[in-house]
Design an enzyme around this catalytic site. Structure first.
Site, PDB file in Angstrom:
ATOM      1  N   CYS A   1      53.748   4.807  67.142  1.00 41.26           N
ATOM      2  CA  CYS A   1      53.669   4.069  65.815  1.00 41.26           C
ATOM      3  C   CYS A   1      52.863   2.782  65.783  1.00 41.26           C
ATOM      4  CB  CYS A   1      54.886   3.467  65.671  1.00 41.26           C
ATOM      5  SG  CYS A   1      56.825   4.611  65.950  1.00 41.26           S
TER       6      CYS A   1
ATOM      7  N   HIS B   1      57.559   7.648  57.402  1.00 39.43           N
ATOM      8  CA  HIS B   1      56.919   7.124  58.578  1.00 39.43           C
ATOM      9  C   HIS B   1      55.996   8.169  59.306  1.00 39.43           C
ATOM     10  CE1 HIS B   1      56.274   4.942  62.089  1.00 39.43           C
ATOM     11  NE2 HIS B   1      57.509   4.974  62.567  1.00 39.43           N
TER      12      HIS B   1
ATOM     13  N   CYS C   1      67.875   4.401  58.302  1.00 38.46           N
ATOM     14  CA  CYS C   1      66.454   4.874  59.187  1.00 38.46           C
ATOM     15  C   CYS C   1      65.564   5.417  58.470  1.00 38.46           C
ATOM     16  CB  CYS C   1      67.133   6.182  59.913  1.00 38.46           C
ATOM     17  SG  CYS C   1      68.507   6.115  60.944  1.00 38.46           S
ATOM     18  N   SER C   2      64.182   5.448  58.825  1.00 38.46           N
ATOM     19  CA  SER C   2      63.185   5.882  58.019  1.00 38.46           C
ATOM     20  C   SER C   2      62.990   7.413  58.271  1.00 38.46           C
ATOM     21  CB  SER C   2      61.844   5.343  58.807  1.00 38.46           C
ATOM     22  OG  SER C   2      61.488   5.336  60.084  1.00 38.46           O
TER      23      SER C   2
END
Length: 365
Positions: free
Chosen positions: A78, A313, A193-194
């Site tokens: 990420c 994401h 949560c993404s």
């Protein structure tokens, strides 16, 4: 060391998995930037991704009709995007390049997204388990509540409702929605949560001399801080804070000669709601243990594009998209989500339970 500016930024629409190659996804924002730049004279192309396709930066360069001196792929989960931008910054600041195009792109199901080798967490081998441990520790030590975590999700989905490129565009949620969403790993729920998705973002970095000749007003990279504690969860010794983020922030503030109180707009790594609350404290916006109560503050515009929770994401693109948003904000080009009068912006980008962190400070002077 030479000053480095971001002259242009563009982000594609983030979507659920669709039948396009990683290269198709990556080229979309690059084409927009090259049109605005009015030139294909780019010294370096850096490609941020966790996809397994090789020679990607060179394939993208050829598709764009660019013949750079340097062509590189950068991957750090990420944190890939801001690592790529830091590398581009170094190439220009050192004098090796005058310009660099950084593009981050990801497919929702990229195999490289998963840390399948990390056995330090035993059977708890999904990122949500990291978030669960962080949340439970923060709640136990400081009284942080599930409702405060839910407020982060509500805020960021509300912001994403103004961002046409966000995965959850025009899809706000309520506290009740978050609290009643499916429990994933206690106390973390689905809307804490993404979501992984397809998407790409790109920025064009220029030397000071080149930036002053460009049509767009430059946004300057004023400070960069980076810290890595290790690759696995085994390096974590405090589950209520991320030492990597704290050290990266300290170095970025020092390099930029700014204080946390001078930040007007920030992109924080909110892959899970608890991470944004921890970031408030790690970055010096809120006192230790007070992050849960900081959610409702109005002094700093946080995640105006919708953050990772609202936008989605696409792992390799996330850090670039964060920097692109701050660039647009400081340039006054963020449309309906524009933060008035912002002059100093910050990006906070993590990887792998915060074992790696980048903090960047951007400004218009």
């Amino acid at each position: 060391m030479r000053r480095v500016a971001i002259s242009a930024a563009a982000t594609s629409k983030f979507t659920k998995a669709i039948e396009r190659s990683i290269f198709d996804v990556a080229c979309e924002p690059c084409i927009e930037i090259l049109k605005s730049y009015g030139s294909k004279d780019v010294d370096a192309v850096l490609f941020s991704t966790c996809a397994t396709e090789q020679y990607g930066s060179t394939i993208i360069s050829e598709r764009l009709g660019v013949k750079p001196k340097m062509s590189q792929r950068v991957d750090n989960l990420c944190n890939s995007g801001t690592n790529a931008i830091a590398t581009a910054y170094s190439l220009i600041a050192s004098g090796l390049c005058e310009s660099a195009l950084v593009v981050g792109a990801e497919k929702a199901h990229s195999e490289g997204n998963r840390l399948v080798w990390d056995v330090t967490r035993g059977s708890f081998n999904f990122p949500v388990h990291w978030a669960s441990m962080f949340a439970r520790s923060h709640m136990r030590c400081f009284g942080t509540t599930e409702e405060q975590m839910a407020q982060v999700s509500v805020k960021n989905h509300k912001n994403a409702a103004k961002n046409k490129n966000a995965l959850f565009f025009q899809k706000p949620v309520t506290i009740k929605d978050v609290m009643e969403s499916k429990m994933i790993a206690e106390p973390v729920k689905l809307l804490d949560c993404s979501a992984p998705c397809d998407g790409a973002s790109a920025v064009l970095l220029l030397s000071e001399q080149r930036a002053k000749k460009a049509e767009n007003d430059p946004v300057w990279i004023k400070g960069i801080g980076q810290k890595t504690s290790g690759a696995s969860f085994a390096s974590m010794d405090d589950l209520t804070a991320l030492e990597t983020a704290k050290r990266a922030a300290r170095d970025a503030y020092e390099m930029a000669n700014v204080k946390p109180s001078q930040v007007d707009v920030a992109e924080l790594h909110d892959a899970f709601t608890i991470l944004e609350i921890m970031a408030y404290e790690d970055l010096g916006f809120a006192q230790k243990g007070k992050g849960g109560k900081f959610v409702e503050q109005q002094d700093i515009a946080i995640n105006p594009r919708g953050g990772i929770l609202g936008c989605g994401h696409p792992v390799g693109a996330t850090g670039v998209a964060q920097v692109a948003e701050i660039t647009l904000q400081l340039s006054g080009k963020a449309g309906k989500r524009q933060v008035k009068g912002c002059r100093t912006g910050l990006v906070h980008n993590l990887a792998a339970a915060g074992s790696s962190a980048t903090v960047m400070v951007l400004g218009i002077t």
